[in-house]
Design a protein around this motif. Sequence first.
Motif, PDB file in Angstrom:
ATOM      1  N   ALA A 109       0.837  -1.200   0.000  1.00  0.00           N
ATOM      2  CA  ALA A 109       0.000   0.000   0.000  1.00  0.00           C
ATOM      3  C   ALA A 109       0.872   1.250   0.000  1.00  0.00           C
ATOM      4  CB  ALA A 109      -0.928  -0.006   1.209  1.00  0.00           C
ATOM      5  N   GLN A 110       1.970   1.199   0.742  1.00  0.00           N
ATOM      6  CA  GLN A 110       2.888   2.328   0.777  1.00  0.00           C
ATOM      7  C   GLN A 110       3.505   2.554  -0.602  1.00  0.00           C
ATOM      8  OE1 GLN A 110       5.893   1.638   3.717  1.00  0.00           O
ATOM      9  NE2 GLN A 110       5.341   3.491   4.835  1.00  0.00           N
ATOM     10  N   GLY A 111       3.925   1.476  -1.246  1.00  0.00           N
ATOM     11  CA  GLY A 111       4.502   1.582  -2.582  1.00  0.00           C
ATOM     12  C   GLY A 111       3.503   2.142  -3.576  1.00  0.00           C
ATOM     13  N   ALA A 112       2.255   1.661  -3.492  1.00  0.00           N
ATOM     14  CA  ALA A 112       1.213   2.160  -4.394  1.00  0.00           C
ATOM     15  C   ALA A 112       0.948   3.641  -4.138  1.00  0.00           C
ATOM     16  CB  ALA A 112      -0.060   1.340  -4.237  1.00  0.00           C
ATOM     17  N   ALA A 113       0.963   4.055  -2.879  1.00  0.00           N
ATOM     18  CA  ALA A 113       0.742   5.467  -2.555  1.00  0.00           C
ATOM     19  C   ALA A 113       1.883   6.328  -3.101  1.00  0.00           C
ATOM     20  CB  ALA A 113       0.605   5.653  -1.042  1.00  0.00           C
ATOM     21  N   GLN A 114       3.103   5.823  -3.000  1.00  0.00           N
ATOM     22  CA  GLN A 114       4.244   6.552  -3.563  1.00  0.00           C
ATOM     23  C   GLN A 114       4.130   6.613  -5.083  1.00  0.00           C
ATOM     24  OE1 GLN A 114       7.520   4.306  -1.991  1.00  0.00           O
ATOM     25  NE2 GLN A 114       7.516   5.402  -0.038  1.00  0.00           N
ATOM     26  N   GLY A 115       3.687   5.516  -5.687  1.00  0.00           N
ATOM     27  CA  GLY A 115       3.502   5.484  -7.127  1.00  0.00           C
ATOM     28  C   GLY A 115       2.416   6.443  -7.581  1.00  0.00           C
ATOM     29  N   GLN A 116       1.354   6.535  -6.794  1.00  0.00           N
ATOM     30  CA  GLN A 116       0.276   7.469  -7.130  1.00  0.00           C
ATOM     31  C   GLN A 116       0.783   8.907  -7.078  1.00  0.00           C
ATOM     32  OE1 GLN A 116      -3.135   7.376  -4.509  1.00  0.00           O
ATOM     33  NE2 GLN A 116      -4.437   8.315  -6.067  1.00  0.00           N
ATOM     34  N   ALA A 117       1.570   9.220  -6.056  1.00  0.00           N
ATOM     35  CA  ALA A 117       2.132  10.574  -5.953  1.00  0.00           C
ATOM     36  C   ALA A 117       3.068  10.866  -7.124  1.00  0.00           C
ATOM     37  CB  ALA A 117       2.866  10.725  -4.620  1.00  0.00           C
ATOM     38  N   PHE A 118       3.891   9.885  -7.491  1.00  0.00           N
ATOM     39  CA  PHE A 118       4.793  10.044  -8.636  1.00  0.00           C
ATOM     40  C   PHE A 118       3.988  10.270  -9.915  1.00  0.00           C
ATOM     41  CE2 PHE A 118       7.200   8.459 -12.239  1.00  0.00           C
ATOM     42  CZ  PHE A 118       8.428   9.089 -12.078  1.00  0.00           C
ATOM     43  N   ALA A 119       2.937   9.466 -10.102  1.00  0.00           N
ATOM     44  CA  ALA A 119       2.106   9.588 -11.304  1.00  0.00           C
ATOM     45  C   ALA A 119       1.459  10.965 -11.378  1.00  0.00           C
ATOM     46  CB  ALA A 119       1.046   8.495 -11.329  1.00  0.00           C
ATOM     47  N   ALA A 120       0.931  11.435 -10.260  1.00  0.00           N
ATOM     48  CA  ALA A 120       0.281  12.745 -10.247  1.00  0.00           C
ATOM     49  C   ALA A 120       1.278  13.858 -10.576  1.00  0.00           C
ATOM     50  CB  ALA A 120      -0.362  12.996  -8.887  1.00  0.00           C
ATOM     51  N   ALA A 121       2.497  13.720 -10.074  1.00  0.00           N
ATOM     52  CA  ALA A 121       3.496  14.761 -10.278  1.00  0.00           C
ATOM     53  C   ALA A 121       4.174  14.691 -11.646  1.00  0.00           C
ATOM     54  CB  ALA A 121       4.559  14.682  -9.173  1.00  0.00           C
ATOM     55  N   HIS A 122       4.375  13.488 -12.179  1.00  0.00           N
ATOM     56  CA  HIS A 122       5.207  13.345 -13.372  1.00  0.00           C
ATOM     57  C   HIS A 122       4.501  12.796 -14.604  1.00  0.00           C
ATOM     58  CE1 HIS A 122       8.742  14.215 -10.952  1.00  0.00           C
ATOM     59  NE2 HIS A 122       8.284  13.363 -10.056  1.00  0.00           N
ATOM     60  N   CYS A 123       3.347  12.172 -14.439  1.00  0.00           N
ATOM     61  CA  CYS A 123       2.720  11.481 -15.572  1.00  0.00           C
ATOM     62  C   CYS A 123       1.398  12.107 -16.022  1.00  0.00           C
ATOM     63  CB  CYS A 123       2.471  10.007 -15.216  1.00  0.00           C
ATOM     64  SG  CYS A 123       3.918   9.130 -14.586  1.00  0.00           S
ATOM     65  N   ALA A 124       0.735  12.814 -15.108  1.00  0.00           N
ATOM     66  CA  ALA A 124      -0.623  13.288 -15.366  1.00  0.00           C
ATOM     67  C   ALA A 124      -0.718  14.347 -16.455  1.00  0.00           C
ATOM     68  CB  ALA A 124      -1.246  13.813 -14.074  1.00  0.00           C
TER      69      ALA A 124
END
Length: 126
Positions: free
Chosen positions: A41-56
Motif C-alpha cells: 500500500a505504501q509503494g502504491a501510494a508513492q507510485g500514485q504521488a509520482f504519477a500525479a506529479a510526473h505522468c498526469a
Amino acid sequence: MPTYRVLAILAACVLTPACSPAPAPEAAAPRPATPSPTSSAQGAAQGQAFAAAHCASCHGVARNSLSPIPQAPAFEVIVNTPGLTPQTLATWLRDSHNYPEMMNFEIAPEQLDSLSAYMLTLRNTR
C-alpha cells in the motif's frame, strides 16, 4: 573373527538408526520476498504521488480518467491490456518513453516498482 560375523555386525549397524549417520539437513529453499500489505500500500501510494506529479500531464492516471494527450494511453487502459503481467508492465514502463524526438522523459529505476504497484491498483477486477 569369521567374515560372516563382520558382515552381520556391519549390516546390523547400517540397518539400525542409532548407527546410521544423521541425514544432512536440507537447505531451506529461499522464500521469495512477499511484500507486506503495508509496504504494498505504501509503494502504491508513492507510485500514485509520482504519477500525479510526473505522468498526469500526458496520461490519465486515475480510474476512469482520460489522457490529456490522446496518443498517451490512460493508466487504466495500460494495466487492463490482455496478457499484461507485473513483469511486462515494469519492462514497458522502463522502455516506453525512449522516443526522444517525441518526449524527453525517463522513469528512474527506483520509481518503477512503486509506479507499477499503483498502476496495478487500477486493474478491473471482473
